[in-house]
Design a protein around this motif. Structure first.
Motif, PDB file in Angstrom:
ATOM      1  N   ALA A 190      43.139  62.279  39.556  1.00 29.57           N
ATOM      2  CA  ALA A 190      42.199  61.500  38.741  1.00 29.57           C
ATOM      3  C   ALA A 190      41.154  60.838  39.639  1.00 29.57           C
ATOM      4  O   ALA A 190      41.472  60.371  40.720  1.00 29.57           O
ATOM      5  CB  ALA A 190      42.958  60.435  37.972  1.00 29.57           C
ATOM      6  N   LYS A 232      49.755  58.644  39.749  1.00 32.19           N
ATOM      7  CA  LYS A 232      49.511  57.290  39.242  1.00 32.19           C
ATOM      8  C   LYS A 232      50.713  56.728  38.489  1.00 32.19           C
ATOM      9  O   LYS A 232      50.892  55.508  38.425  1.00 32.19           O
ATOM     10  CB  LYS A 232      48.264  57.277  38.344  1.00 32.19           C
ATOM     11  CG  LYS A 232      46.977  57.400  39.149  1.00 32.19           C
ATOM     12  CD  LYS A 232      45.794  57.793  38.284  1.00 32.19           C
ATOM     13  CE  LYS A 232      45.142  56.592  37.669  1.00 32.19           C
ATOM     14  NZ  LYS A 232      43.918  56.985  36.908  1.00 32.19           N
ATOM     15  N   GLU A 274      45.250  50.087  39.428  1.00 32.19           N
ATOM     16  CA  GLU A 274      45.703  51.102  40.386  1.00 32.19           C
ATOM     17  C   GLU A 274      45.295  50.705  41.792  1.00 32.19           C
ATOM     18  O   GLU A 274      44.474  49.809  41.999  1.00 32.19           O
ATOM     19  CB  GLU A 274      45.140  52.477  40.030  1.00 32.19           C
ATOM     20  CG  GLU A 274      43.628  52.552  40.074  1.00 32.19           C
ATOM     21  CD  GLU A 274      43.109  53.988  40.048  1.00 32.19           C
ATOM     22  OE1 GLU A 274      43.907  54.920  40.228  1.00 32.19           O
ATOM     23  OE2 GLU A 274      41.897  54.150  39.879  1.00 32.19           O
TER      24      GLU A 274
HETATM   25 MG    MG Z   1      41.987  56.280  40.538  1.00 29.76          MG
END
Ligand code: MG
Ligand code: ATP
Ligand code: MG
Length: 388
Positions: free
Chosen positions: A153, A106, A269
């Motif tokens: 995640a 990320k 994101e």
């Molecule tokens: Mg995510």
């Protein structure tokens, strides 16, 4: 429709709904995941691979059984995908391994978006996690700020909200041994999301801008279209399209963003796959996000407006069915109320009930958002009687 076979890395609910969409077009799919996973349950071909999308041998095994390899999850072994591009050049991989690599970390994803002049939340890499390092982050960003795992995640499971200096040690303990970055708090008015699908020849189609509401970091409901002014819907769509253009390859993408109090939009994101905020498309749009993905990766036709709402007055709310926290399977009561509700469709994923686990979803579709809200209130159990 097409004699090619699609291989799917991951057999969860997103894979299951890709399989459903492919089945309707008579396109064969094979799945790599644990035996009996949701996508395998509804797809009784013998060639599935039992194993893991992080295991190189298993990935090669499924690659040898398909013509196009795709993913329902970004946490796959990218090094293997890259080597397979050379070893098995006839097997096409979409989304491109470069894109998965840029997105699965990320922080790398953020740096890439910034390089492409896309507005994101301010963040900083935490290379040597310690109380002192995070105290200086607190001085820079103020409180609360988010401490996030760069990798692996999902559903907020790599996130910790640091509300004050006193919580720093707890945050470090919670996310210990994970690669970390810190993110400035985004004071959002709403969270918005846009599904975008890109064809092999680079055309970009966007679905309507939607509004997601999260509870404990997990998506709770999604309103389609978003209850924001048209100008914000358009701004969100353009931002999402530009963000997706920054990544190579075709397929469906989910773009999550924050709509701030001051009217600004920031990307949170991007997911290089079908996304929870696009489940409403199954009942509310001309073509679902899952079919759009199948069409994109197989280079099937994608005509104008195929990603639009079914009609100009279509409104929808999607509700996630999460495993009940106290009593196993109690969440099915919500599904039963949904079955009593006109305009509602129930999707169950075939998973064993566990607290807060995504077990299924309900879509309610009608010609007004107010009516969707009334009917969804009944489904959730907030009102006792179904509205007339
Ligand atoms: Mg995510
Ligand atoms: P997903 O299941 O969407 O992949 P994830 O585990 O990658 O989730 P994020 O999308 O980073 O987690 O965060 C989950 C939710 O936490 C967001 O949708 C938002 O509600 C909240 N959140 C994340 N980052 C911030 C931030 N910087 N400021 C405020 N809220 C945030
Ligand atoms: Mg998210």
């Amino acid at each position: 429709m097409d004699s090619r076979t699609i291989g799917i890395l991951g057999g969860g609910q997103l894979g299951r709904m890709i399989v459903e969409a492919a089945n309707r077009l008579n396109v064969k799919t094979v799945v790599l995941d644990a035996p009996g996973s949701p996508a395998k349950q509804i797809n009784s071909v013998g060639e599935h691979v039992d194993g893991s999308f992080t295991n190189p041998d298993d990935i090669e095994k499924i690659a040898r059984k398909c013509d196009v390899l795709t993913v329902e999850i970004e946490h796959v072994d990218v090094a293997t995908l890259k080597s397979l591009q050379k070893k098995l050049p006839d097997v096409k991989i979409y989304p491109s391994p470069e894109t998965i690599e840029l997105i699965q970390d990320k922080f790398l994803q953020k740096e890439h978006l910034i390089k492409n002049k896309i507005a994101v939340t301010e963040s900083v890499s935490i290379d040597t996690p310690s109380v002192n390092t995070l105290v200086s982050v607190g001085e820079k960003f103020g409180y609360p700020f988010m401490l996030k795992s760069k990798t692996l995640a999902y559903d907020g499971r790599g996130n910790f909200i640091v509300k004050s200096e006193k919580m720093i040690s707890e945050a470090l303990e919670f996310l210990k041994d994970r690669p970390l970055y810190a993110e400035k708090w985004a004071p959002f008015k709403k969270e918005l999301a846009v599904m975008i699908v890109r064809s092999i020849d680079g055309r970009v189609f966007s679905y309507p801008t939607v509004e997601t509401v999260h509870k404990d970091n997990i998506c709770f409901v999604c309103y389609a279209p978003a209850r924001v002014p048209d100008s914000i819907q358009l701004k969100a769509k353009l931002l999402a399209e530009n963000a997706v253009r920054a990544f190579p390859g075709c397929g469906i993408f989910g773009v999550e963003m924050f709509y701030l109090e001051n009217g600004e939009l920031l990307i949170n994101e991007i997911a290089p796959r079908p996304h929870n905020s696009g489940h409403y498309t199954i009942d509310a749009c001309v073509t679902s996000q899952f079919e759009a993905h199948v069409r994109a990766v197989l280079n099937l036709p994608m005509p104008k407006n195929f990603s639009s709402m079914a009609t100009s007055t279509t409104n929808a709310i999607m509700l996630n069915i999460l495993g009940d926290e106290k009593e196993k399977n109690k969440e099915l009561q919500i599904c039963k109320r949904a079955l009593e509700t006109p305009g509602a469709s129930v999707y169950l994923y075939g998973k064993e009930s566990r607290p807060k686990r995504k077990m299924g979803h309900v879509n309610v579709v009608t010609s007004s958002m107010e009516e969707c809200e009334r009917r969804m209130s009944y489904v959730i159990g907030k009102i006792k009687d179904l509205p007339k």
